[in-house]
Write a protein that holds these residues in place. Structure first.
Motif, PDB file in Angstrom:
ATOM      1  N   GLN A   8      -1.474 -15.960   5.555  1.00 30.92           N
ATOM      2  CA  GLN A   8      -2.578 -16.502   4.931  1.00 30.92           C
ATOM      3  C   GLN A   8      -3.154 -15.902   3.894  1.00 30.92           C
ATOM      4  O   GLN A   8      -4.040 -16.536   3.175  1.00 30.92           O
ATOM      5  CB  GLN A   8      -3.741 -16.991   5.791  1.00 30.92           C
ATOM      6  CG  GLN A   8      -3.322 -17.747   7.114  1.00 30.92           C
ATOM      7  CD  GLN A   8      -4.137 -18.451   8.048  1.00 30.92           C
ATOM      8  OE1 GLN A   8      -5.506 -18.365   7.543  1.00 30.92           O
ATOM      9  NE2 GLN A   8      -4.054 -19.288   8.987  1.00 30.92           N
ATOM     10  N   ARG A   9      -2.893 -14.745   3.558  1.00 30.91           N
ATOM     11  CA  ARG A   9      -3.405 -13.974   2.479  1.00 30.91           C
ATOM     12  C   ARG A   9      -2.517 -14.022   1.429  1.00 30.91           C
ATOM     13  O   ARG A   9      -2.672 -12.935   0.600  1.00 30.91           O
ATOM     14  CB  ARG A   9      -3.682 -12.755   2.945  1.00 30.91           C
ATOM     15  CG  ARG A   9      -4.747 -12.589   4.122  1.00 30.91           C
ATOM     16  CD  ARG A   9      -5.245 -11.234   4.720  1.00 30.91           C
ATOM     17  NE  ARG A   9      -6.314 -10.435   3.711  1.00 30.91           N
ATOM     18  CZ  ARG A   9      -6.134  -9.277   3.214  1.00 30.91           C
ATOM     19  NH1 ARG A   9      -5.009  -8.730   3.344  1.00 30.91           N
ATOM     20  NH2 ARG A   9      -7.130  -8.972   2.244  1.00 30.91           N
ATOM     21  N   GLY A  10      -1.404 -14.515   1.393  1.00 32.38           N
ATOM     22  CA  GLY A  10      -0.764 -14.541   0.042  1.00 32.38           C
ATOM     23  C   GLY A  10      -0.007 -13.061  -0.154  1.00 32.38           C
ATOM     24  O   GLY A  10       0.422 -12.367   0.757  1.00 32.38           O
ATOM     25  N   GLU A  11      -0.141 -12.738  -1.437  1.00 31.56           N
ATOM     26  CA  GLU A  11       0.375 -11.554  -1.979  1.00 31.56           C
ATOM     27  C   GLU A  11      -0.384 -10.420  -1.246  1.00 31.56           C
ATOM     28  O   GLU A  11       0.420  -9.311  -0.904  1.00 31.56           O
ATOM     29  CB  GLU A  11      -0.271 -11.101  -3.394  1.00 31.56           C
ATOM     30  CG  GLU A  11       0.672 -12.147  -4.244  1.00 31.56           C
ATOM     31  CD  GLU A  11       2.042 -11.793  -4.721  1.00 31.56           C
ATOM     32  OE1 GLU A  11       2.248 -10.666  -5.525  1.00 31.56           O
ATOM     33  OE2 GLU A  11       3.037 -12.596  -4.386  1.00 31.56           O
ATOM     34  N   SER A  12      -1.603 -10.333  -0.847  1.00 34.05           N
ATOM     35  CA  SER A  12      -2.240  -9.347  -0.274  1.00 34.05           C
ATOM     36  C   SER A  12      -1.762  -9.040   1.246  1.00 34.05           C
ATOM     37  O   SER A  12      -1.988  -8.100   1.934  1.00 34.05           O
ATOM     38  CB  SER A  12      -3.818  -9.737   0.058  1.00 34.05           C
ATOM     39  OG  SER A  12      -4.105  -9.976  -1.163  1.00 34.05           O
ATOM     40  N   SER A  13      -1.201 -10.282   1.719  1.00 31.52           N
ATOM     41  CA  SER A  13      -0.395  -9.932   2.975  1.00 31.52           C
ATOM     42  C   SER A  13      -1.484  -9.227   4.132  1.00 31.52           C
ATOM     43  O   SER A  13      -2.506  -9.720   4.232  1.00 31.52           O
ATOM     44  CB  SER A  13       1.056  -9.409   3.043  1.00 31.52           C
ATOM     45  OG  SER A  13       1.553  -9.299   4.204  1.00 31.52           O
ATOM     46  N   ASP A  14      -0.931  -8.127   4.757  1.00 32.94           N
ATOM     47  CA  ASP A  14      -1.737  -7.713   5.723  1.00 32.94           C
ATOM     48  C   ASP A  14      -2.254  -6.207   5.312  1.00 32.94           C
ATOM     49  O   ASP A  14      -2.679  -5.470   5.995  1.00 32.94           O
ATOM     50  CB  ASP A  14      -0.988  -7.240   7.088  1.00 32.94           C
ATOM     51  CG  ASP A  14       0.202  -6.397   6.897  1.00 32.94           C
ATOM     52  OD1 ASP A  14       0.556  -6.375   5.852  1.00 32.94           O
ATOM     53  OD2 ASP A  14       0.712  -5.644   7.906  1.00 32.94           O
ATOM     54  N   ALA A  15      -2.380  -6.124   3.977  1.00 37.24           N
ATOM     55  CA  ALA A  15      -2.808  -4.861   3.256  1.00 37.24           C
ATOM     56  C   ALA A  15      -4.428  -4.826   3.350  1.00 37.24           C
ATOM     57  O   ALA A  15      -5.137  -5.995   3.331  1.00 37.24           O
ATOM     58  CB  ALA A  15      -2.289  -4.535   1.978  1.00 37.24           C
ATOM     59  N   PHE A  16      -4.856  -3.709   3.551  1.00 40.10           N
ATOM     60  CA  PHE A  16      -6.620  -3.486   3.667  1.00 40.10           C
ATOM     61  C   PHE A  16      -6.741  -3.374   2.318  1.00 40.10           C
ATOM     62  O   PHE A  16      -7.507  -2.432   1.871  1.00 40.10           O
ATOM     63  CB  PHE A  16      -6.837  -2.221   4.323  1.00 40.10           C
ATOM     64  CG  PHE A  16      -6.334  -2.426   5.836  1.00 40.10           C
ATOM     65  CD1 PHE A  16      -6.176  -3.386   6.566  1.00 40.10           C
ATOM     66  CD2 PHE A  16      -5.978  -1.156   6.353  1.00 40.10           C
ATOM     67  CE1 PHE A  16      -5.851  -3.570   7.775  1.00 40.10           C
ATOM     68  CE2 PHE A  16      -5.703  -1.212   7.611  1.00 40.10           C
ATOM     69  CZ  PHE A  16      -5.520  -2.379   8.564  1.00 40.10           C
ATOM     70  N   SER A  17      -6.781  -4.681   1.705  1.00 45.50           N
ATOM     71  CA  SER A  17      -7.352  -4.783   0.309  1.00 45.50           C
ATOM     72  C   SER A  17      -8.030  -5.954  -0.032  1.00 45.50           C
ATOM     73  O   SER A  17      -7.698  -6.995   1.048  1.00 45.50           O
ATOM     74  CB  SER A  17      -6.232  -4.402  -0.654  1.00 45.50           C
ATOM     75  OG  SER A  17      -5.282  -5.494  -0.631  1.00 45.50           O
ATOM     76  N   ALA A  18      -9.048  -6.303  -0.912  1.00 41.91           N
ATOM     77  CA  ALA A  18      -9.465  -7.465  -1.132  1.00 41.91           C
ATOM     78  C   ALA A  18      -8.388  -8.486  -1.264  1.00 41.91           C
ATOM     79  O   ALA A  18      -7.364  -8.320  -1.976  1.00 41.91           O
ATOM     80  CB  ALA A  18     -10.382  -7.553  -2.372  1.00 41.91           C
TER      81      ALA A  18
ATOM     82  N   GLU B 254     -10.246 -18.394  -4.138  1.00 42.95           N
ATOM     83  CA  GLU B 254      -9.882 -19.401  -3.208  1.00 42.95           C
ATOM     84  C   GLU B 254      -8.808 -19.087  -2.303  1.00 42.95           C
ATOM     85  O   GLU B 254      -7.816 -18.335  -2.281  1.00 42.95           O
ATOM     86  CB  GLU B 254      -9.587 -20.554  -4.225  1.00 42.95           C
ATOM     87  CG  GLU B 254     -10.736 -21.084  -4.973  1.00 42.95           C
ATOM     88  CD  GLU B 254     -12.154 -21.827  -4.455  1.00 42.95           C
ATOM     89  OE1 GLU B 254     -11.509 -22.669  -3.400  1.00 42.95           O
ATOM     90  OE2 GLU B 254     -13.106 -21.338  -4.455  1.00 42.95           O
ATOM     91  N   VAL B 255      -8.726 -19.835  -1.350  1.00 45.56           N
ATOM     92  CA  VAL B 255      -7.624 -19.933  -0.467  1.00 45.56           C
ATOM     93  C   VAL B 255      -6.307 -20.354  -1.116  1.00 45.56           C
ATOM     94  O   VAL B 255      -6.386 -21.098  -1.920  1.00 45.56           O
ATOM     95  CB  VAL B 255      -7.949 -21.072   0.721  1.00 45.56           C
ATOM     96  CG1 VAL B 255      -6.632 -21.291   1.334  1.00 45.56           C
ATOM     97  CG2 VAL B 255      -9.172 -20.714   1.610  1.00 45.56           C
ATOM     98  N   VAL B 256      -5.676 -19.326  -1.023  1.00 44.50           N
ATOM     99  CA  VAL B 256      -4.193 -19.705  -1.653  1.00 44.50           C
ATOM    100  C   VAL B 256      -3.324 -20.548  -1.129  1.00 44.50           C
ATOM    101  O   VAL B 256      -2.668 -21.448  -1.517  1.00 44.50           O
ATOM    102  CB  VAL B 256      -3.594 -18.172  -1.968  1.00 44.50           C
ATOM    103  CG1 VAL B 256      -4.229 -17.386  -3.304  1.00 44.50           C
ATOM    104  CG2 VAL B 256      -3.533 -17.450  -0.827  1.00 44.50           C
ATOM    105  N   ILE B 257      -2.874 -20.394   0.278  1.00 43.03           N
ATOM    106  CA  ILE B 257      -1.788 -21.107   1.033  1.00 43.03           C
ATOM    107  C   ILE B 257      -2.415 -22.041   1.841  1.00 43.03           C
ATOM    108  O   ILE B 257      -2.623 -21.494   3.230  1.00 43.03           O
ATOM    109  CB  ILE B 257      -0.708 -20.046   1.434  1.00 43.03           C
ATOM    110  CG1 ILE B 257      -0.678 -18.812   0.299  1.00 43.03           C
ATOM    111  CG2 ILE B 257       0.775 -20.874   1.588  1.00 43.03           C
ATOM    112  CD1 ILE B 257       0.341 -17.837   1.061  1.00 43.03           C
TER     113      ILE B 257
END
Ligand code: NA
Ligand code: NA
Lengths: 101, 162, 933, 89, 109, 501
Positions: F353-363, F440-443
């Motif tokens: 659900q976080r798109g590019e950020s995936s599970d990385a601890f970043s905004a 916004e919510v991406v996916i």
């Protein structure tokens, strides 16, 4: 009698196998070396197989002829091996018969 | 008949092979070997080499005897050549023009050449018309070709009628 | 039962506001309020009981093995806190309804608030140390969610994490402390524990126990130097601050000190650590509060200071001081809650909390200003307000201690100093916010008075400040007596809650503080400058953050060093560890390596074989970069291994080794086509040297083990197999009988391994497309002829022959070397020969087999054979065999293991074919794929 | 007599194997190595059969047959690799 | 003989381990194959050295310990499956990572 | 003889092979087979747990051969517990997988049951070499499952995993060979008897074998310095596979527990050969895992390191070789397996659900389902860090109580600080993933349907169940520990069945 035959074939077989391998080492190029294993060695092994045949047939448990099968098998495959090895060597030297002819 | 026994000679050979493998002629094995000799060719019927019809079984037998004799002779010759001084050898490649048309016959010829004195089949041209042979010690190239043609190729031609 | 309901109601009700909010924000607030009120109603009966001098208890077994019970108990101390938690909680709910904006998800807010409330109630009502800890940590967790409620703000997130980490760490220390305490006292039941004080204090573990518990209490109640999380927690919505930092969260630590006072107090260690920490916190907090420009920051540091005061009182360790401490808990809760609410209203109306901007609000918010000023006065300790009373008692106690003639004369001075600063910051709160000229650049202007019902909670609280301050005996006295009594667990000393005790030193100290504070505030100009430029800044928060960064960086560096993604290092480490594991027993103690068996002589032929094998292995290494040649050397090793098996009486192994070896070479050749043909010298000399040493070490270890085993006699179960193989297993080839019968289950597992490997390999190759041509760049072209006639003809001839041999090997395996596995390999090799000799296309045309299914049927047949023995009431894989006399044919032997072996045969054929054929097909398929694209 | 001739044959085969290995190591061509390996396989058959005669146990026939088959397939594969790169096409 | 056997195992293990420590997938695969040969020999030798007495009931008076032989057979087969898998995985790794380094690091070959 | 004992092996084996036959028929029939097998397995495992708890140690003689000559399966409380834990994790993982992850390759439903076959076999077998065989089965299946879905990251980590474990298998064989060469037997109960009875001059070789086994099991259990393969692998594999792998390290732990309580117990010439090493190893594992947890910058890596931490925690209990310690570990084991499995699944949902950020601890962008996933994450994090009131806390409590305070300095310190590291890391992770949102919510399509939420919830609900039923479970764990620490019962059941009541 059987023992003499067995021993004879053993000696002949061993000697030919050795000669084949001597050829493998001694002869100067690959194509000449091919002659040793394809003939001397196969016959050498054949001799030992025949010796085995005599030996195990003489134990009173009936004839043991299945060594013949190995000999036959070797005679069938050894020329193919030799052929392929020769072809390979020709190919590596760039001397395929098809390319030249 | 042909459907159930497509290759009688092969089946016979296999039956013998089985008896050799089992190293016995017990009735059970005669039976089992027979079954296998019938069954395996059926199973592998499509894999079989294109065996030509053998017209003259007697000639085949004679050919094989000649070959066996030559093999033994070949070994003595090669042994002498190997153990003798190597610098006296005159190795060469020679080209054998083939008259055989049947593939299996060609194979048998190459085998014969490889198993007999001083020669090894080395390459077969793609049109299957020329066989390259390596000779360990060549003195008379034409004579050798004639000998091969006479001693092996001709009988094979007759046996397979091709 | 009622006690259970008090605690459980907020938990059970926590989800309700989220549903209620769909019907409107007010409904959510009402839901929360109703739940709180219900809890209060349930509390009535036990409360009345407390006032009648009885305690109420509930005890439910949870995990008796660990001493963890669900045990609740309401005594005076608990009752006081229950009243504070529920009472102020109700006011906060009301207040929050007006405070929260449209964007805030109200349902979530009330839900978490209720969770927090339940956790707090659980803490104060616990009668089991471990259960108390459970609720304690729950307060940390729920406060984390509350502080981070407005999570879009980075400050809120950071504040939340910090609060959780600090209080969570304290919680872990507390756990250790509780476990020790339980161990010392032999019980985790608090009511029992309270009588074990002497036992505990006398134990050598008293010191660590006390320190660990104090660590928990001090982090929670924001004592110096763990105070820094509290100002950061001001990022929470103001109702949260009003709740957490007046009556609840921070008071949990205070509560714990009070609760365990009878067990832990009464030693010098207690006095110095608790008193000392309280004193430092008191002075430090008061001093720092003065310089805060943030309205809530000022209140936060004031809270720290007041908590320090209470802790100091508990540390003073006299009954009277304890009473004063409990009294101040109540007073601080009321005035601080109201002050936070007032601050919230101000922030709400002006859009800022910066006191440098907020000025002169008296004109705009007269009601709020009045209330705030009264509360601030209570905070400063102005007479006729509740803060004055407890502070007076505090001053008296510091003097009392000094009068005892010890070296503690410093205490009254420090207390007065803290009082001065308290008056100063209270003055600042009043003057700087409500007077001091006109507001400057307010985000919202002009501010308006808050809604009436938003002010109502403040009114109630301030009213209490006044009531308690003026009529202490009629209001607070009973509950104070009960709470303090139950805290001390002994009869209370005489004390008086009168407003007027005559002119005495405490009053003088109060006056000094009042006048000094006002004077100090009036000189604030140069004081602020001094503070900014000269006085040292101690920022524990910065220290914490740097510490955390350091820890994280260290962890990162350490982890990356360990797991640097290098296979070579991983392999080397594994082998090194294994080597050490084998060597270690030889190095310590009386190790014996060589056994007692006499050695057998070496014969020339074996020596020759061994030398060739070793030489071939070394040459494989030597040729590792000429990869094709290395494979030839590897073949020799394989051949020699097979001969070794023959030499030492293992014909079955020799057969298997021979077949497997060729298949392995085929596989490696097939793969090599897609890999670089040559390697490069890549590793440094040092690395190669290191690898060589390691290899030599591991090799020597294995050699040592071999030597150790070969030279010692052993008793083995093998005799059983040799004796029973024919009679019970029905086969003369003992190895085969072991494989298909005695240990047939291993074989079933083994073919499963093969099956899985084949399936996995198929999938790996199925979607792979490798460019093989690239690997051949700059080399000679390939030979033109794909399938030499001679090879293909002879191979076809060999197929039925090889199948015959397979059948032969298969059928005789039970009595002589052979068996399904070897037969399968022979079949597979013969088939692969067809692929090599005549090509994929041709072979496929002749014989289309789904190797997947061959494998599956193979394993299924083997398994079904095993299951078949169930029909005869025997365990899985039980074998059966029999001899039958047939006419003409003679004796026929049938054994169920033959069927099992058939499964093995099929599986092996399927596996080898699937692997090699799929791999062989790789180049074609890729070419086709490329063409189609 | 038999044991003497067996030992003689053992000696012959042993020396032969050593010579094969020598050729295998010193090549110089890959084809030489293949030839040496092939010969080694064949000599191994002799060794095996001899060993059977020596210990008077007829259990090595299948092994001999298998060596013959596997040696052949190995040689075919090695040659095919040098000729075509792709064993199966 | 015992010394020779131990030495053989030691040399084979040494060679296998050394190759398994190389940086490219192919020598690693070869090394693992070699190592598995060596381990099979070791396991075989745990039944001690027995000459001319294959465990075939009724053929000889005494017989070699059949159990290690059965274990080695299983080990050979499993070892084959594993070697095959790692070889194919090496191919796949070359396909996905673009080179044959065990860590997928770029290199010339 | 109770044939139910072998059903946990036959059921998945048959399911795997039937699915292999169904490979061309698409996913639906395969899913059905896998589901039926897994649910059936769970039922059988519950039955076996009750059997093990009431009827003592049950022995199943394969091929009707008596131990030590044939292979036996042994069902005791420990193996029943391990089986059931595996069953629950497997069901969760499978339910998650059939929402689409199983379609990344044609082999998932072949490998999945076979993976269970291997794991269950390792838990049930009473024979050392058969243990090796089942290790190989579970390893080869795990190799394939780990590569499910392909891609460079998985392939690289998979290659490392495979190579290391191939060497590990070689070491295992060497260890088995050494033990067989000294004792002449392979059955674990018989080995125990022979080891105790062996002459003093055998001690060196026995110790060498025992320590080598420890290395092998240590590799499987990811004990430092043999752990780096785990985070690399587990953080990369497909979520349901990672969830299933949560049980894999426990196979190593199980083997340690089994071998060093049964075969190398306190008697004989090689006493306590592993015990001296195990506690320091455990504390080291815990510390290294905690460091990794702190250092993680992605959720999946973090959870992988949590697995390392959990192994360390388990071993701290086991290393004491007393009833309380082992019982605590046995209570903790299912808990930690379920939690890490659930977190792996959850991490996948979050990442999706976080798109590019995936599970990385970043905004990153806000989640589509912040509330559902947030609650689940909160639950999982609380359970994983051992905070009250969930079973993690209870497990840790039992563990801490199992040690006499007289020798607690290091033990309590490491365990508690390890917990703190988890708390720090997970709170930071949670705030980053759920709170540090921008844009916004991406996916929107990434919203997890009930098919994916239910398995996660199921696994986490099991945690709640473990919390509520802490008393009976820990009573079972204590009985199991007692059974393990008095190996006489096991030995008698296996070797002298006729003397059993
Ligand atoms: Na000739
Ligand atoms: Na190909």
């Amino acid at each position: 009698m059987v023992e003499i035959l067995t021993s004879l074939f053993l000696v002949i077989g061993g000697a030919f196998a050795l000669i084949g391998s001597i050829g493998l080492v001694r002869l100067p190029d690959l194509f000449m070396r091919l002659h040793g294993p394809t003939k001397a060695t196969t016959v050498g092994v054949g001799g030992i197989l025949i010796a085995s045949m005599f030996h195990f047939s003489s134990r009173g448990q009936g004839l043991s002829l299945h060594e013949l099968l190995v000999t036959l098998f070797l005679f069938t495959t050894a020329p193919v091996s030799a052929y392929l090895i020769a072809r390979t060597a020709l190919h590596l030297k760039g001397k395929d018969v098809n390319r030249r002819g | 008949m042909r459907r159930w026994l497509p290759q009688p000679l092969l089946s016979l050979c296999l039956w013998l092979v089985w008896l050799l493998l089992a190293n016995t002629v017990a009735f059970g094995h005669l039976l089992l070997g027979g079954l296998l000799a019938l069954g395996l060719p059926l199973l592998t019927v499509r894999f079989r080499p294109e065996l030509p019809r053998i017209r003259h079984a007697f000639k085949l037998l004679r050919y094989l005897m000649v070959l066996l004799f030559d093999i033994i002779a070949a070994n003595l010759v090669v042994a002498r050549l190997i153990l003798g001084p190597a610098y006296q050898l005159h190795p060469a490649f020679i080209r054998l023009p083939l008259d055989l048309s049947n593939e299996f016959a060609i194979v048998m010829l190459t085998h014969a050449i490889s198993l007999t004195p001083g020669t090894v089949s080395a390459d077969l041209s793609s049109d299957r018309r020329t066989l390259l042979i390596h000779v360990l010690d060549v003195e008379d190239e034409a004579g050798l070709i004639a000998r091969i043609k006479h001693r092996y190729e001709q009988p094979l031609k007759e046996i397979f009628e091709c | 039962m009622n006690l259970l309901s008090i605690v459980l109601l907020p938990f059970l009700g926590a989800l309700l506001p989220s549903f209620a909010v769909r019907r409107g924000r007010a409904v959510a607030a009402w839901t929360a309020a109703i739940i709180t009120t219900s809890a209060l109603l349930f509390a009535l009966q036990p409360l009345i009981a407390v006032f009648c001098g009885r305690t109420t208890e509930v005890n439910r077994s949870w995990l008796p093995q660990a001493g963890l019970d669900f045990a609740l108990r309401m005594d005076g101390l608990a009752a006081l806190f229950v009243l504070l938690i529920l009472g102020i909680g109700l006011l906060v709910i009301l207040y929050a309804h007006y405070y929260l904006s449209e964007e805030d998800s109200v349902g979530r807010f009330y839900g978490i608030l209720l969770l927090f409330m339940g956790s707090m109630l659980g803490v104060v009502l616990s009668d089991n140390l471990l259960q108390l800890l459970v609720f304690w940590e729950l307060t940390s967790l729920s406060s984390f969610l509350l502080i981070g409620f407005r999570h879009q703000s980075a400050e809120a997130r950071r504040g939340a994490v910090m609060a959780l980490v600090v209080t969570g760490a304290g919680g872990l220390a507390l756990l250790a402390g509780f476990l020790l305490l339980g161990y010392l006292a032999g019980t985790y039941r608090i009511s029992v524990l309270l009588h074990a004080g002497d036992l505990v204090r006398a134990h050598p573990f008293y010191t660590p126990t006390l320190l660990l518990i104090l660590l928990g209490a001090f982090t929670k109640s924001a004592q110096f130097p763990f105070h820094f999380w509290l100002p950061r927690a001001m990022a929470a919505p103001t109702p949260v601050s009003a709740y957490l930092h007046s009556a609840t969260m921070v008071k949990a630590g205070i509560f714990l000190l009070a609760r365990l006072f009878p067990v832990l107090a009464g030693t010098d260690l207690w006095f110095f650590t608790v008193g000392g920490t309280g004193l430092v916190t008191l002075v430090f907090g008061a001093y720092t509060a003065l310089f805060m420009h943030d309205l809530k920051g000022l209140l936060a540091y004031s809270t720290i200071s007041h908590l320090g005061l209470i802790v100091l009182l508990f540390g003073i360790d006299t009954p009277l001081a304890a009473v004063a401490g409990v009294f101040h808990i109540i007073n601080h809760a009321t005035f601080k809650a109201s002050l936070f609410m007032a601050a919230g209203i101000i922030e709400h109306e002006t859009g800022t909390r910066d006191m440098r901007l907020i000025n002169g609000l008296w004109q705009y918010l007269p009601h709020t200003a009045t209330l705030a000023m009264v509360a601030a006065a209570a905070m400063a300790g102005v007479p006729l307000l509740n803060g004055f009373l407890s502070k007076e008692m505090f001053f008296a106690e510091t003097l009392h201690l000094a009068a005892r003639g010890s070296l503690r004369g410093l205490l009254p001075v420090a207390a007065t100093l803290a009082g001065i600063f308290a008056v100063a910051y209270s003055s600042r709160f009043i003057h700087d916010v409500f007077f001091n000229g006109e507001p400057r650049r307010l985000p919202k202007f002009p501010p308006h008075e808050a809604p009436r019902f938003m002010r109502l909670p403040v009114v109630i609280l301030v009213g209490q400040c006044l009531l308690v301050g003026i009529f202490p005996t009629f209001t607070v006295a009973p509950i104070l007596a009960l709470a303090a009594g139950d805290m001390l667990n002994e009869p209370l000393p005489d004390y008086s809650l009168a407003i007027w005790h005559g002119f005495n030193t405490p009053l003088a100290m109060s006056l000094v503080a009042l006048i000094g504070g006002i004077l100090l505030y009036s000189q604030r100009q140069w004081l602020f400058a001094l503070h900014q430029r000269v006085l040292p800044h101690f920022d524990a928060h910065l220290l914490f953050r740097n510490g955390m960064t350091l820890v994280t960086e260290t962890a990162l560096a350490f982890t990356m060093r360990l797991a640097n993604g290098s296979l070579q290092r991983g392999t080397a480490l594994l082998l090194l560890v294994a080597m050490v594991a084998v060597m270690l027993p030889f190095l310590v103690g009386d190790a014996s390596l060589t056994g007692s068996l006499p050695l057998t002589p070496v014969d020339g032929l074996t020596l020759l074989g061994a030398v060739v094998m070793m030489a071939a292995a070394l040459i494989t290494v030597q040729w590792q970069r000429q990869r094709f040649s290395a494979l030839i050397a590897l073949s020799v090793v394989g051949l020699m291994v097979a001969l070794t098996f023959v030499r030492f009486s293992a014909p079955d192994l020799a057969l298997t080794q021979l077949a497997v070896e060729v298949v392995t070479i085929l596989l490696l050749l097939l793969a090599l086509f897609f890999l670089p043909q040559q390697g490069l010298v890549e590793s440094s000399l040092l690395r190669r040297g290191r690898d060589l040493l390691l290899a030599l070490g591991v090799g020597s270890c294995t050699g040592l083990l071999t030597w150790g085993l070969l030279t010692r006699p052993y008793e083995t179960i093998a005799k059983y197999y040799l004796d029973n193989s024919v009679s019970k297993g029905g086969g003369a080839n003992v190895v085969n009988v072991i494989l298909v019968d005695f240990r047939g289950f291993d074989t079933l597992g083994e073919i499963t391994v093969l099956a899985i490997a084949a399936v996995g390999i198929f999938v790996l190759l199925d979607t792979l497309c490798l460019d093989a041509g690239k690997a051949q760049e700059g080399q000679r072209p390939w030979a033109a002829e794909r399938h030499p006639l001679i090879l293909s003809q002879i191979s076809r001839l060999l197929l039925p022959l090889a199948l015959m041999v397979s059948v032969h090997l298969f059928l005789r395996g039970h009595h002589a070397p052979g068996g399904g596995f070897i037969a399968g390999l022979v079949t597979a090799v013969a088939l692969i020969l067809q692929y090599m000799a005549s090509g994929i296309a041709w072979t496929r045309r002749q014989w289309r087999l789904r190797y997947h299914e061959v494998i599956a049927w193979g394993v299924l047949i083997a398994t079904a054979t095993g299951v078949g023995s169930w029909l005869f009431g025997r365990p899985f894989l039980t074998s059966a065999f029999g001899h039958f006399d047939l006419p003409l044919v003679g004796e026929l032997e049938l054994a169920s293991v033959l069927l099992f072996d058939l499964g093995v045969y099929l599986a092996v054929v399927g596996v080898v074919m699937l692997i090699l054929a799929t791999l062989g097909n790789l180049s074609q398929r890729c070419a086709e794929t490329r063409e189609s694209v | 007599m038999l044991s003497a001739s067996v030992i003689f044959a053992f000696g012959c085969i042993a020396v032969a194997l050593l010579l094969n290995f020598w050729r295998l190591v010193f090549g110089p061509e890959p084809a030489d190595r293949i030839l040496a390996l092939d010969t080694m396989y064949i000599n191994t058959i002799a060794l095996l059969v001899l060993f059977g005669i020596h210990i008077n146990l007829a259990v090595f026939f299948e092994a001999a047959l298998l060596i013959a088959l596997m040696g052949f397939v190995g040689t075919v594969a090695l040659c095919k690799y040098l000729l075509r790169g792709d064993l199966i096409e | 003989m015992e010394l020779l056997a131990s030495l053989t195992v030691a040399v084979l293990v040494t060679c296998g381990v050394y190759l398994a420590l190389r940086a490219r997938t192919f020598p690693v695969a070869v090394g693992l194959a070699l190592l598995s040969y060596a381990v099979n020999l070791f396991l075989f030798f745990t039944g001690r050295l027995a000459s001319g007495v294959p465990p075939l009931a009724g053929r000889t008076a005494v017989a070699a310990d059949p159990l290690p032989q059965a274990l080695v057979l299983t080990a050979i087969v499993i070892g084959f499956g594993m070697t095959a898998f790692v070889v194919i995985l090496a191919l796949r790794a070359r396909g996905e990572l673009g080179n044959d380094h065990v860590d997928g690091r770029g290199g010339k070959p | 003889m109770n044939h139910w004992i072998i059903v946990p092996l036959l059921l998945p084996l048959l399911a795997g092979m039937v699915n292999l036959l169904l490979v061309r028929r698409g996913h639906r029939p395969q899913r059905l087979v896998s589901l039926l097998a897994t649910v059936g397995l769970l039922g059988v495992e519950i039955h076996l747990l009750r059997l093990a708890d009431t009827a003592g140690i049950a022995v199943y003689r394969l091929g009707n051969w008596a131990a030590p000559f044939g292979i036996v399966l042994v069902l005791d409380r420990l193996s029943a517990l391990m089986l059931l834990t595996t069953g629950v994790v497997a069901l969760g993982s499978l339910l998650f997988a059939i929402n689409g992850d199983d379609r990344l390759g044609p082999d998932f439903h072949v490998l999945f049951p076979l993976q269970l076959f291997g794991i269950n076999g390792a838990f049930l077998t009473g024979d050392l070499f058969n243990l090796f065989v089942f290790f190989e089965i579970l390893l080869i299946a795990s190799y394939c499952l780990a590569l499910h879905g392909g891609g460079p990251v998985r392939i690289r980590a998979g290659l490392h995993y495979v190579v290391l474990n191939l060497i590990g298998s070689s070491l295992f064989l060497i260890a088995i060979g050494t033990l067989y060469g000294v004792t002449g037997t392979l059955n674990m109960a018989d080995l125990a008897v022979q080891v105790v009875a062996s002459a003093p001059e055998q001690a060196t070789l026995l110790r060498a074998g025992a320590l080598l086994l420890l290395v092998v099991f240590g590799l499987k259990a990811a004990l430092p310095p043999l752990h780096p393969w785990l985070p690399a692998l587990y953080s990369g594999v497909v979520a349901p596979v990672a969830a299933l792998f949560a049980i894999m390290t426990k196979v190593g732990v199980y083997a340690i527990l089994r071998i060093y309580t049964l075969v190398f117990s306190r008697q004989g010439p090689a006493p306590d050969v592993a015990a001296d090493w195990l506690l320091p190893m455990a504390l080291l594992t815990l510390s290294v895992g905690a460091m990794g947890v702190l250092a993680s910058r992605r959720l999946r890596v973090l959870v992988a390191y949590l697995v390392v931490v959990s192994v360390g925690t388990l071993l701290t209990g086991i290393a004491q070789f007393n009833v309380k310690g082992v019982a605590a570990a046995l209570y903790y084991l299912p808990h930690t397996t379920l939690v890490t499995a659930g977190l792996f699944l959850l991490a996948d949902l979050i990442a999706a659900q976080r798109g590019e950020s995936s599970d990385a601890f970043s905004a990153g962008p806000p989640l589509v389902q912040p509330n559902q996933l947030g609650v689940l994450f909160f639950f999982g994090a609380v359970a994983a860090t051992g905070l009250p009131p969930l079973s993690g806390f209870i497990g840790k409590l039992l563990l801490l109580q199992s040690v006499e305070p007289e020798r607690t300095t290091w033990f309590w310190g490491v365990v508690l600080v390890g917990g703190l590291a988890g708390l720090v890391a997970l709170s930071r992770a949670g705030t980053r993933l759920f709170w540090d949102t921008e844009g916004e919510v991406v996916i929107r399509t990434a919203a997890a349907g009930p098919g994916r939420l239910v398995p996660v919830t199921l696994l986490l609900l099991m945690i709640v169940a473990m919390t509520v039923c802490a008393a009976p479970i820990s009573r079972y764990a204590e009985a199991a520990a007692l059974q393990l620490l008095t190996p006489r019962g096991y030995i008698a059941a296996v070797l002298f069945p006729e003397q059993q009541p």
